[in-house]
Design a protein around this motif. Sequence first.
Motif, short mmCIF file in Angstrom:
data_model
loop_
_atom_site.label_atom_id
_atom_site.label_comp_id
_atom_site.label_asym_id
_atom_site.label_seq_id
_atom_site.Cartn_x
_atom_site.Cartn_y
_atom_site.Cartn_z
N GLY A 29 -0.24 22.67 -1.24
CA GLY A 29 -0.21 23.49 -2.34
C GLY A 29 -0.12 23.00 -3.69
O GLY A 29 0.40 21.77 -3.69
N PHE A 30 -0.54 23.50 -4.71
CA PHE A 30 -0.77 22.94 -6.06
C PHE A 30 0.57 23.14 -6.95
O PHE A 30 1.19 24.30 -6.80
CB PHE A 30 -1.98 23.33 -6.66
N PRO A 31 0.98 22.38 -7.73
CA PRO A 31 0.26 20.99 -8.02
C PRO A 31 0.76 20.09 -7.15
O PRO A 31 1.63 19.99 -6.12
CB PRO A 31 1.02 20.54 -9.52
N VAL A 32 -0.31 18.80 -6.78
CA VAL A 32 -0.16 17.82 -5.93
C VAL A 32 -0.05 16.56 -6.69
O VAL A 32 -0.60 16.55 -7.84
CB VAL A 32 -1.25 17.68 -4.78
N VAL A 33 0.22 15.66 -6.15
CA VAL A 33 0.28 14.12 -6.84
C VAL A 33 -0.79 13.37 -6.09
O VAL A 33 -0.56 12.93 -4.87
CB VAL A 33 1.83 13.78 -6.96
N LEU A 34 -1.50 12.74 -6.85
CA LEU A 34 -2.64 12.05 -6.33
C LEU A 34 -2.31 10.49 -6.61
O LEU A 34 -1.91 10.16 -7.92
CB LEU A 34 -4.15 12.41 -6.83
N LYS A 35 -2.42 9.41 -5.79
CA LYS A 35 -2.07 8.16 -6.12
C LYS A 35 -2.83 7.07 -5.42
O LYS A 35 -3.21 7.17 -4.14
CB LYS A 35 -0.39 7.60 -5.70
N GLY A 44 -3.09 5.16 -12.03
CA GLY A 44 -3.35 5.47 -10.62
C GLY A 44 -2.52 6.56 -10.09
O GLY A 44 -2.65 6.73 -8.85
N THR A 45 -1.40 7.16 -11.09
CA THR A 45 -0.97 8.24 -10.63
C THR A 45 -1.40 9.56 -11.34
O THR A 45 -1.54 9.47 -12.58
CB THR A 45 0.61 8.11 -10.77
N PHE A 46 -1.70 10.51 -10.82
CA PHE A 46 -2.29 11.83 -11.39
C PHE A 46 -1.47 12.87 -10.83
O PHE A 46 -1.43 13.09 -9.58
CB PHE A 46 -4.03 11.86 -11.12
N ASP A 67 0.84 -1.12 0.09
CA ASP A 67 -0.14 0.02 0.16
C ASP A 67 0.90 1.25 -0.12
O ASP A 67 1.93 1.44 0.73
CB ASP A 67 -0.90 -0.07 1.20
N LYS A 68 0.93 2.24 -1.12
CA LYS A 68 1.66 3.17 -1.27
C LYS A 68 1.79 4.27 0.21
O LYS A 68 2.75 4.59 0.22
CB LYS A 68 1.34 4.05 -2.52
N TYR A 69 0.68 4.24 0.77
CA TYR A 69 0.55 5.20 1.78
C TYR A 69 1.31 4.31 3.18
O TYR A 69 2.21 5.06 3.87
CB TYR A 69 -0.90 5.37 2.58
#
Length: 387
Positions: free
Chosen positions: A136-142, A152-154, A101-103
Amino acid sequence: MSIKLGIIGGGQLAWMMADAANKLGVELIVQTPSPNDPAVSIAQDSIFAAVDDAAATEILATKCDIITFENEFVNLTALSLLEKQGVCFRPQLSALAPLLDKYEQRCYLRDLDLPVPQFLALSEEKNLESQIENLGFPVVLKTRRHGYDGQGTFIIPDFLTLSKIVNQRHTPFLVEEFVPFTKELAIIAARSVNGEIVIYPAVETLQEEQVCRWVIAPAKITKEQSLEIETIADKLLNSLQYVGVFGIELFLTAEGKILINEIAPRTHNSGHFSLDACETSQFEQHLRAVCGLALTNTRLHCGSAVMVNLLGYETSQSDYQKQRQQLANIPQATVHWYGKTEARPGRKLGHITVLLEQDNRNAVKNIIHKIESIWYPPAKSCQNFPE
Ligand code: ADP
């Protein structure tokens, strides 16, 4: 007597173990979903089942002495029952548990005092905006589980995009700061049953749309940075009591800071150069480690090497004979073709490694350019070259 090694997963990573298995007298038995998967052709026996099908792994266990992984998306809870009954998994399941699990992986690294980007797990119960206000943006969502090759990585430019994706997909997410890296690096390391560790030279990698495009070995970094990365690998492998080969992806920032992006508990795309450029490949090293043999030399036997992935750019059943022949004609090149029956955009169909006598960035740049212009239609050629 030869060792019978079960592999969960039968893709190209298992396929590339074939030569080393022959050399070491190891018999490979794979558990993989389809008879068309690359490693079926080199395995002594195959079980056709999904990698997370623990009932199939129970059958696999009756056919082999040791089980290892080409794909880590397994059902750990179900497999631990088998491990308790005496099935030998290498790496052992407790070494995989904190990584899937990446977290949880990020938490494990942070708790070891290893450098990671700022991160948090999104909670559906809490207000989205307040959760990410410190990033703060940009962020990376996974997505926390089952992400690979950028699936699954944005990279998220603003709050509207973030809330759209989070609300569309009800899946656990990790969010982290966007690291404005100057280079992406990777390292392959291996640890034996006796705790001996060997480490390959760090490499530079380039990802486009989150998929690896090319790798250069060795990376142009300082001695101190190399040492820092090796210390990270050492600490991690020992803390996990890991057995086998292991890949670490890293970011290098403009200030010279190193941050860990991701750990892959298996052989890794960033180590494919070792098949042609090193005294022992990552695949042989993995077999040596999991079969309880001594580890061997990881040195490059050339000045430098460049590995370019041959990624699908269309849906097709072509075997791309003509392009492969042209690529094979490049001096000091070896083409590895995985024999997949269908090309799809972004799918890894093969790779090519070119050896150079010296570490010359201009020559490397020209080789990448040449390979890309043979392989891709003009509009799909890579726009990013090494400095
Ligand atoms: P996967 O597990 O699908 O390979 P990764 O987490 O490794 O996904 O991310 C893929 C790529 O996305 C990375 O190689 C990098 O180029 C980019 N990336 C991932 N995380 C970050 C980050 N925090 N900051 C900047 N770029 C990132």
